[in-house]
Design an enzyme around this catalytic site. Structure first.
Site, PDB file in Angstrom:
ATOM      1  N   ASP A 333      16.345 -32.119  34.436  1.00  0.00           N
ATOM      2  CA  ASP A 333      16.860 -30.806  34.011  1.00  0.00           C
ATOM      3  C   ASP A 333      17.651 -30.882  32.708  1.00  0.00           C
ATOM      4  O   ASP A 333      18.127 -29.867  32.208  1.00  0.00           O
ATOM      5  CB  ASP A 333      17.754 -30.218  35.114  1.00  0.00           C
ATOM      6  CG  ASP A 333      16.935 -29.854  36.355  1.00  0.00           C
ATOM      7  OD1 ASP A 333      15.722 -29.601  36.220  1.00  0.00           O
ATOM      8  OD2 ASP A 333      17.512 -29.835  37.458  1.00  0.00           O
ATOM      9  N   ARG A 364       9.304 -25.260  29.870  1.00  0.00           N
ATOM     10  CA  ARG A 364      10.447 -25.728  29.070  1.00  0.00           C
ATOM     11  C   ARG A 364      10.031 -26.513  27.833  1.00  0.00           C
ATOM     12  O   ARG A 364      10.746 -26.507  26.836  1.00  0.00           O
ATOM     13  CB  ARG A 364      11.378 -26.594  29.922  1.00  0.00           C
ATOM     14  CG  ARG A 364      12.316 -25.787  30.728  1.00  0.00           C
ATOM     15  CD  ARG A 364      13.458 -26.573  31.320  1.00  0.00           C
ATOM     16  NE  ARG A 364      14.228 -25.638  32.145  1.00  0.00           N
ATOM     17  CZ  ARG A 364      14.893 -25.965  33.233  1.00  0.00           C
ATOM     18  NH1 ARG A 364      14.904 -27.220  33.653  1.00  0.00           N
ATOM     19  NH2 ARG A 364      15.567 -25.064  33.900  1.00  0.00           N
TER      20      ARG A 364
HETATM   21  C1  S3P Z   1      15.801 -30.321  42.401  1.00  0.00           C
HETATM   22  C2  S3P Z   1      14.766 -31.108  41.989  1.00  0.00           C
HETATM   23  C3  S3P Z   1      14.171 -31.033  40.639  1.00  0.00           C
HETATM   24  C4  S3P Z   1      15.057 -30.253  39.678  1.00  0.00           C
HETATM   25  C5  S3P Z   1      15.616 -29.018  40.289  1.00  0.00           C
HETATM   26  C6  S3P Z   1      16.462 -29.362  41.502  1.00  0.00           C
HETATM   27  C7  S3P Z   1      16.305 -30.475  43.780  1.00  0.00           C
HETATM   28  O1  S3P Z   1      12.913 -30.403  40.734  1.00  0.00           O
HETATM   29  O2  S3P Z   1      14.340 -29.911  38.510  1.00  0.00           O
HETATM   30  O3  S3P Z   1      16.421 -28.308  39.368  1.00  0.00           O
HETATM   31  O4  S3P Z   1      17.418 -30.001  44.081  1.00  0.00           O
HETATM   32  O5  S3P Z   1      15.609 -31.077  44.605  1.00  0.00           O
HETATM   33  P1  S3P Z   1      11.581 -31.250  41.112  1.00  0.00           P
HETATM   34  O6  S3P Z   1      11.785 -31.783  42.472  1.00  0.00           O
HETATM   35  O7  S3P Z   1      10.457 -30.284  41.052  1.00  0.00           O
HETATM   36  O8  S3P Z   1      11.497 -32.302  40.040  1.00  0.00           O
END
Ligand code: S3P
Length: 450
Positions: A333, A364
């Protein structure tokens, strides 16, 4: 709760600021906040949560927990109480579970519903409706859930029918994603057997940690060079457990980079979670020459936290670096704000292996590149890599399209604090999803918004 995409947009401009100074405490971690509400719902009895992120994304999850039968109440600022009906006893929601902008809340809750004999409809805003859900629905179908309705391409609105007896599975995630891993584990909670998830690149481990905090038997062992194999024993007795939510490193990233790009800055960001599966940005900024010190390292609620002391790189400017693809899960992120730091650095920064950025709150990769170009920064997308050619200064003066993406909005506002001309983002409303007091916190440090 208002859905931002139905109200008029609200542009915001950031201007070159005096040196930032002082101490700040950004809000609680979004990932941990969602999970604390969900696990509280799955345990019978009262769970107390301190430091919950009161952003729109998390409030949507709180509402969904209520719709599934939990009592969720705010006791004071950041202080919440959840009393769950418990695993196996969730109610079928009468209305749609509306997750707004929240990918994590919706995907994790799909896992919860999949492990119960209930049907639920999932929906959200225009951004969430574009995000791929098949990556979640496919493994949940292997566990026994059925997708009754879905929009084209496996997108929301989705109607999911869960099962009272999820099948034990061994599932290898096709991409490094904590959301996929978490959905499978949450569905597996109600399975009479063992659920195994294998990931070839380790992703954030908050679900595993919180499951064991609530009394589940879950183990994690190394798998291959960078991966993990996680095993969960089904049908645990989950007991209500108090949770202290640490500061979100993904939110701390904004004042952190702001202090690096506004000359003369010297700030401390307190109590930031430094879990190694979340700290790729710190590693990268240190490689770029940033002056960052982790002070007062301690344990808070089962996570290591530290006060981050950061000083602007006056004489020794930031330099461009090569960011390896394996680091992406630990800073997934943070690429928008890293790209801003790279724009102020001298030389080329190449960020490798960013295909997952295309399926976040916005595409993004494209949104970052467009925002950089609008502000006179030389950059290029080559395959799944982003290349930023920093010139040690940023011209600014651009208008940035945020596409309902909070992190794009905050990143380019930070750019404006150090750029030669003002930077405007077309809409600041989504900032409230993860960092409701972003503007006032930054202003207290000396940031100038116009
Ligand atoms: C998150 C996992 C990430 C991240 C998201 C929060 C989580 O996504 O980008 O903001 O809390 O499990 P992905 O699991 O799709 O990478």
């Amino acid at each position: 709760m208002q859905t931002a995409s139905h109200s008029p947009s609200s542009p915001l401009t950031a201007g070159r600021s005096r040196a930032l100074s002082g101490r700040c405490r950004p809000p609680g971690d979004k990932s941990v906040s969602h999970r604390s509400l969900i696990l509280g719902t799955l345990a019978v009895g009262e769970t107390r949560i301190e430091g919950l992120l009161e952003g729109d994304d998390v409030l949507r999850t709180a509402q969904a927990c209520r719709q599934l039968g939990a009592r969720v109440e705010q006791r004071g600022p950041g202080s919440w109480s959840v009393s769950g009906p418990g695993l196996g006893s969730l109610l079928e929601p009468a209305e749609t579970l509306d997750f707004g902008n929240a990918g994590t809340g919706s995907r994790l809750m799909m896992g919860v519903v999949a492990g119960h004999p209930i049907t639920a409809r999932f929906d959200g805003d225009a951004s969430l409706r574009k995000r791929p859900m098949r990556r979640i629905l496919d493994p949940l179908a292997l566990q026994g859930a059925r997708v009754l309705e879905q929009a084209e391409g496996g997108r929301c609105p989705v109607v999911l029918r869960g099962t009272a007896e999820p099948l034990p599975v061994e599932y290898k995630t096709p991409v490094a994603s904590a959301q996929i891993k978490s959905a499978v584990l949450l569905a597996g909670l109600n399975s009479p057997g063992r659920t195994v998830v294998i990931e070839t690149e380790a992703s954030r481990d908050h679900t595993e940690k919180m499951l064991s905090h609530f009394g589940a038997r879950v183990s994690s062992e190394p798998w291959g060079e960078h991966g993990r194999r996680i095993t969960l024993e089904g049908r645990p007795e989950l007991r209500p457990s108090d949770v202290r939510v640490p500061v979100d490193p993904s939110s701390a990233a904004f004042p952190l980079v702001a202090a690096l790009v506004v000359p003369g800055s010297d700030i401390v960001i307190e109590g930031v979670m430094i879990n190694p599966l979340r700290s790729g940005l710190l590693t990268t900024l240190q490689e770029m020459g940033a002056r960052i010190a982790l002070e007062n390292r301690r344990d808070e609620g089962g996570e290591e936290v530290a006060d981050i002391h950061v000083r602007a790189a006056d004489s020794n400017r930031l330099v461009g670096v090569d960011v390896p693809a394996e680091r992406a899960p630990s800073m997934i992120d943070e690429y928008p704000i890293l790209a801003v730091a790279a724009a102020f650095a001298e030389g080329e920064t190449r960020m490798r292996g960013l295909s997952e950025l295309r399926v976040k709150e916005s595409d993004r990769l494209e949104a970052i590149a467009a925002g950089l170009r609008a502000n006179g920064v030389d950059c290029e997308i080559v395959g799944d890599d982003l290349i930023v050619r920093g010139a040690g200064r940023v011209q600014g003066g651009g208008l940035v399209a945020t596409h309902l993406d909070h992190r794009i909005a905050m990143s380019f506002l930070v750019m404006g604090l150090g750029a030669e001309q003002d930077v405007t983002v077309d809409d600041d409303r989504m900032i409230a999803t993860s960092f409701p007091d972003f503007r006032s916190l930054m202003e207290r440090l000396g940031a100038r918004f116009v």
